[in-house]
Design an enzyme around this catalytic site. Structure first.
Site, mmCIF file in Angstrom:
data_model
loop_
_atom_site.group_PDB
_atom_site.id
_atom_site.type_symbol
_atom_site.label_atom_id
_atom_site.label_comp_id
_atom_site.label_asym_id
_atom_site.label_seq_id
_atom_site.Cartn_x
_atom_site.Cartn_y
_atom_site.Cartn_z
ATOM 1 N N SER A 1 -11.060 -0.776 -0.172
ATOM 2 C CA SER A 1 -9.744 -0.727 0.467
ATOM 3 C C SER A 1 -9.858 -1.011 1.958
ATOM 4 O O SER A 1 -8.941 -1.559 2.557
ATOM 5 C CB SER A 1 -9.122 0.661 0.322
ATOM 6 O OG SER A 1 -8.604 0.846 -0.956
ATOM 7 N N ASP B 1 0.849 -1.189 0.000
ATOM 8 C CA ASP B 1 0.000 0.000 0.000
ATOM 9 C C ASP B 1 0.888 1.244 0.000
ATOM 10 O O ASP B 1 1.936 1.238 -0.640
ATOM 11 C CB ASP B 1 -0.907 -0.069 1.250
ATOM 12 C CG ASP B 1 -2.213 0.695 1.078
ATOM 13 O OD1 ASP B 1 -2.138 1.922 0.920
ATOM 14 O OD2 ASP B 1 -3.289 0.089 1.108
ATOM 15 N N HIS C 1 -3.411 6.141 3.634
ATOM 16 C CA HIS C 1 -4.154 4.956 3.187
ATOM 17 C C HIS C 1 -3.525 3.663 3.716
ATOM 18 O O HIS C 1 -4.210 2.780 4.237
ATOM 19 C CB HIS C 1 -4.198 4.963 1.654
ATOM 20 C CG HIS C 1 -5.126 3.982 1.037
ATOM 21 N ND1 HIS C 1 -4.768 2.671 0.784
ATOM 22 C CD2 HIS C 1 -6.402 4.093 0.602
ATOM 23 C CE1 HIS C 1 -5.784 2.038 0.211
ATOM 24 N NE2 HIS C 1 -6.790 2.887 0.092
#
Ligand SMILES: *[C@@H]1O[C@H](CO)[C@@H](O)[C@H](O)[C@H]1NC(C)=O
Ligand SMILES: *[C@@H]1O[C@H](CO)[C@@H](O)[C@H](O)[C@H]1NC(C)=O
Ligand SMILES: *[C@@H]1O[C@H](CO)[C@@H](O)[C@H](O)[C@H]1NC(C)=O
Ligand SMILES: *[C@@H]1O[C@H](CO)[C@@H](O)[C@H](O)[C@H]1NC(C)=O
Ligand SMILES: *[C@@H]1O[C@H](CO)[C@@H](O)[C@H](O)[C@H]1NC(C)=O
Ligand SMILES: *[C@@H]1O[C@H](CO)[C@@H](O)[C@H](O)[C@H]1NC(C)=O
Ligand SMILES: *[C@@H]1O[C@H](CO)[C@@H](O)[C@H](O)[C@H]1NC(C)=O
Ligand SMILES: *[C@@H]1O[C@H](CO)[C@@H](O)[C@H](O)[C@H]1NC(C)=O
Length: 757
Positions: A546, A147, A215
């Site tokens: 996600s 990620d 994220h």
């Protein structure tokens, strides 16, 4: 890609990616040249040398190889990434040693309460029968996340009370000065050569696994974050943040970089390298919340790399994508991986719009309250248009489209969408001097609401309520309103239901394999973030597949911990066949439009961790089953052999209908078809009886209809014959269900999906 993320990182685009640097390599493109599995007798360095030699034989000189080579993949699979012109790429593709040459693709990135909703705890109390307790919270399981890296400073990654790192671990932190490891965060590496070859040079300050965007920290802490009490956002959602496997060890592989003007953020060459590292380092689970358009397996670096992970017994969990509800939008389709869609939980952060005409409209928000009570003047953004702006841009609250003189001190009403992020609209409203903002869904958004932590007091209302609000604004010269302080509401019904954005089946590459496989919470999830961003938020609330993907990765960690002998296929089957297809009203789970959700949106259903611990039977698969699957795709046999460490032959009469998947899909049924499956007993001895809910217009016959298992590990086959009765009108797709049940405890459920020719 999650809109919020897009807004928060958009500022990086111009700062970090130099615009001019890719000119020199314009005629070349980056490719992955895949040569199959590795020859166990060779050292990694010998394989690397062979790549230099091989590429040299095509390019003609060592200098050209040095220039071209991006990565050598030599530890877990054999191949390399290189910048090549089309001719050289074509030459390589024709070479007998080469399995496939894939032009690299750019990819995009696609809490506290969700574990309670999934019944791992109840009001903060963790019972003795919880999978958490049984699995010791995933102790010593290693979860790798590919990620945007990790904000190691987050409390979610502190190692208080952790013993030494499991001895099998070969990974580590690449640069301890920038991102130090501890006994919780045991790996942090970054890969950006592929990204730079594609999009141009990154600032060297980006050579780190540190998460500048949030994220990656969010997804990693959702899968394996430690217990952190007292987490809240603007005073809301207070609770103990933790991941699915809260005592697991975690490793971050940074493969995504600031989004580019071309839309990409993550490059296949880097992702494949990170896969190789994570496999080599000793991860048990790989969680990966990103993707691009679906591609045939041999043209998909992620499919090939994840195959090698699964071959080593590592479970790979992918997000399904955020391109729903468009049919066929699901991505990450490899049958050896788990593909996860997103659902809601039963918690909402409610903030109402009170209008002077006594209308109250329910919205969602995690923003700060308005500074004083009493009505504020309201203004439709269309009426606050800057002179030089377009009406559409004003309505959407796009940057530069509003006249501050008209907005100052008022609550601004903005329309969602138009490529302007939700949080970005708040930034525009605040900088124009608005006191607050009401964000209204466009027609296509329907009832999907997201509780964002906006920079100003704000709330988000549905399309229907937006129409009511606009009617009020039209009805008076002095519209007045108020946004109430957001409050947490629990036991919301119905829950779960499908998130509108969650990508949908059918599978556009292999229609016979149902995707997504499963759903998990992915709306309004609170987890760790990066404090690099403004506003600084140690924890943030995000929505997307996600977010649902690491929920499943965390549960996989728990299952691995109590069933170390289960294959990735067994774990996936356990999760799928025990999934929930009902909501908290006891009715079938709904979609975003309040219609019944079908397997194309929910897969096998919403994950039920405690039940997945004890599925009774599993649909298991071996590497050979995956090779058989590849045979059904019509790949050249000598090429499939390269995937295998052992001599392998495609079987005769090999049909994709017999691929031992935990769901059953028949594409273009013409007359009658027979599907076979095999079940492995992982529970006590027992007798299972079949129950079928036939799809409309299809008769289903199961033989035998009773299966008796006398011991653990025993395997039994059955056949399922489906016949279109030809009389009733059949829609494109019809859905049913197959259940093997044994008393109260064991219900081994599979969705059935049929399309008729
Ligand atoms: C498979 O491809 C290789 C190399 O392209 C070729 O030599 C071989 O004959 C092919 N085999 C079959 C069975 O088509
Ligand atoms: C770690 O990063 C610092 C700062 O960028 C750099 O000076 C140092 O050389 C790096 N160390 C290693 C081992 O790469
Ligand atoms: C690279 O990043 C550093 C730190 O953010 C900044 O000070 C520097 O100006 C940047 N360099 C370039 C060439 O953009
Ligand atoms: C609308 O806003 C976008 C940026 O959000 C801008 O690129 C575009 O030029 C604007 N259009 C008009 C007509 O102002
Ligand atoms: C309109 O003019 C203002 C001030 O001159 C400027 O800041 C803004 O970007 C302009 N907007 C558009 C859409 O051109
Ligand atoms: C409000 O007025 C505008 C302009 O007169 C019109 O286009 C719009 O349809 C009205 N909206 C509602 C909800 O009545
Ligand atoms: C394959 O199918 C043919 C024709 O139905 C049959 O004769 C043959 O025995 C089958 N082979 C295997 C290995 O099952
Ligand atoms: C269905 O099968 C029959 C007989 O095998 C064949 O003639 C017909 O073309 C098939 N129909 C479709 C739509 O595939």
């Amino acid at each position: 890609m999650n809109l919020l993320i897009r807004v928060l990182i958009a500022v990086f685009i111009t700062v970090c990616v130099s615009q001019s640097s890719s000119l020199a390599v314009k005629s070349k493109k980056s490719y992955i040249v895949y040569l199959g599995g590795i020859n166990q007798e060779l050292e990694a360095s010998q394989i690397k040398d062979s790549h230099f030699e091989f590429l040299g034989s095509i390019l003609g000189s060592k200098e050209r190889v040095d220039e071209a080579l991006i990565y050598s993949y030599n530890k877990q699979f054999n191949g390399f990434a290189a910048l090549l012109d089309e001719e050289d790429a074509a030459k390589l593709a024709e070479h007998p040693d080469v399995v496939t040459v894939i032009q690299n693709k750019g990819r995009k990135l696609h809490t506290t309460h969700s574990w309670d909703f999934l019944k791992l705890e109840k009001n903060g109390v963790i019972g003795s029968s919880s999978l958490w307790t049984k699995a010791k919270f995933g102790e010593n399981i290693i979860i790798a996340n590919l990620d945007t890296g990790v904000w190691h400073e987050s409390k979610s990654f502190n190692d208080y009370g952790y013993g030494p790192i499991p001895s099998k671990w070969k990974g580590g932190c690449e640069n301890e000065t920038l991102v130090p490891c501890n006994n919780k965060l045991i790996g942090a590496k970054y890969y950006n050569k592929g990204f730079q070859a594609r999009y141009g040079k990154l600032n060297s300050s980006m050579n780190t696994a540190h998460d500048h965007e949030g994220h990656g920290s969010h997804t990693l802490s959702t899968a394996g974050g430690n217990f952190v009490p007292g987490v809240s956002i603007n005073g809301l959602g207070t609770g103990t943040a933790k991941g699915g496997s809260p005592r697991a060890r975690v490793a971050a592989y940074k493969v995504c970089w600031p989004p580019t003007l071309l839309g990409g953020q993550c490059d296949d060459a880097d992702i494949v390298k990170a896969f190789e590292s994570a496999i080599h380092d000793g991860a048990d689970v790989i969680s990966i919340s990103l993707g691009g358009p679906p591609a045939e397996y041999m043209n998909d670096g992620l499919a090939i790399a994840s195959f090698h992970a699964v071959k080593k017994g590592i479970t790979v969990v992918f997000s399904a994508g955020n391109d729903g509800p468009t049919p066929g939008s699901v991505t990450n389709l490899a049958p050896w991986a788990i593909t996860v869609g997103a659902t809601t939980t039963d918690r909402e952060f409610q903030s109402f719009v009170d209008l002077a005409n006594e209308l109250n409209l329910k919205g969602l928000s995690m923003s700060k309250p308005l500074p004083h009570s009493g009505f504020y003047p309201l203004i439709n953004a269309a009426n606050a248009k800057a002179e030089n702006a377009s009406m559409m841009n004003a309505t959407l609250c796009a940057e530069g489209a509003l006249d501050p003189k008209k907005v100052e001190g008022k609550i601004l009403v903005c329309l969602r969408g138009g490529n302007v992020g939700r949080v970005e609209k708040g930034v525009v409203a605040a900088s124009a001097g608005a006191a607050g903002m009401i964000l209204c869904n466009a027609e296509a958004d329907g009832e999907e609401l997201i509780a964002d932590p906006h920079v100003l007091p704000a709330t988000h209302i549905t399309y229907a309520d937006g129409l009511r609000l606009f009617a009020y604004l039209n009805s008076t010269n002095e519209p007045l309103g108020y946004i109430t302080q957001p409050e947490t509401a629990l036991n919301i019904k119905p829950a779960p239901f499908m998130a509108g954005f969650s990508s949908r089946g059918p599978n556009t590459i292999t229609p016979e394999i149902l995707k997504p496989d499963i759903t998990a919470p992915g709306v309004n999830i609170i987890a760790a973030y990066s404090e690099n961003e403004d506003p600084v938020l140690p924890y943030n609330i995000l929505s997307g597949t996600s977010m649902s993907c690491p929920h499943v990765a965390g549960v996989v960690g728990l299952l691995k911990s109590i069933h170390p002998d289960w294959s990735p296929a067994a774990i996936k089957s356990a999760i799928m066949t025990t999934a929930n297809i009902k909501d908290n009203n006891g009715s079938p789970m709904l979609d975003e439009n309040k219609n019944e959700a079908n397997p194309f949106s929910r897969g096998a259903g919403d994950i039920d961790p405690n039940r997945a611990m004890n599925p009774g039977l599993v649909y298991d698969s071996t590497v050979n089953d995956y090779l058989d699957f590849l045979c059904t795709r019509g790949y050249n046999k000598s090429i499939i052999q390269k995937f295998s460490d052992h001599p392998y032959q495609c079987p005769e009469n090999n049909s994709i209908l017999d691929f031992n998947y935990p769901s059953i899909t028949v594409h273009k049924l013409n007359g009658t078809v027979t599907v076979t499956r095999r079940l492995t007993n992982v529970g006590p001895p027992g007798m299972y009886t079949v129950r079928v809910k036939s799809p409309a217009g299809i008769s289903v016959d199961v033989k035998p209809n009773i299966l008796v298992f006398e011991k653990k590990g025993e395997v039994q086959k059955f056949e399922l014959t489906m016949k279109a009765d030809g009389t009733s009108v059949i829609r494109d797709y019809v859905f049913g269900e197959l259940i093997w049940f044994n008393g109260k405890h064991y219900h081994v459920k599979s969705p059935i999906v049929v399309s008729v020719a």
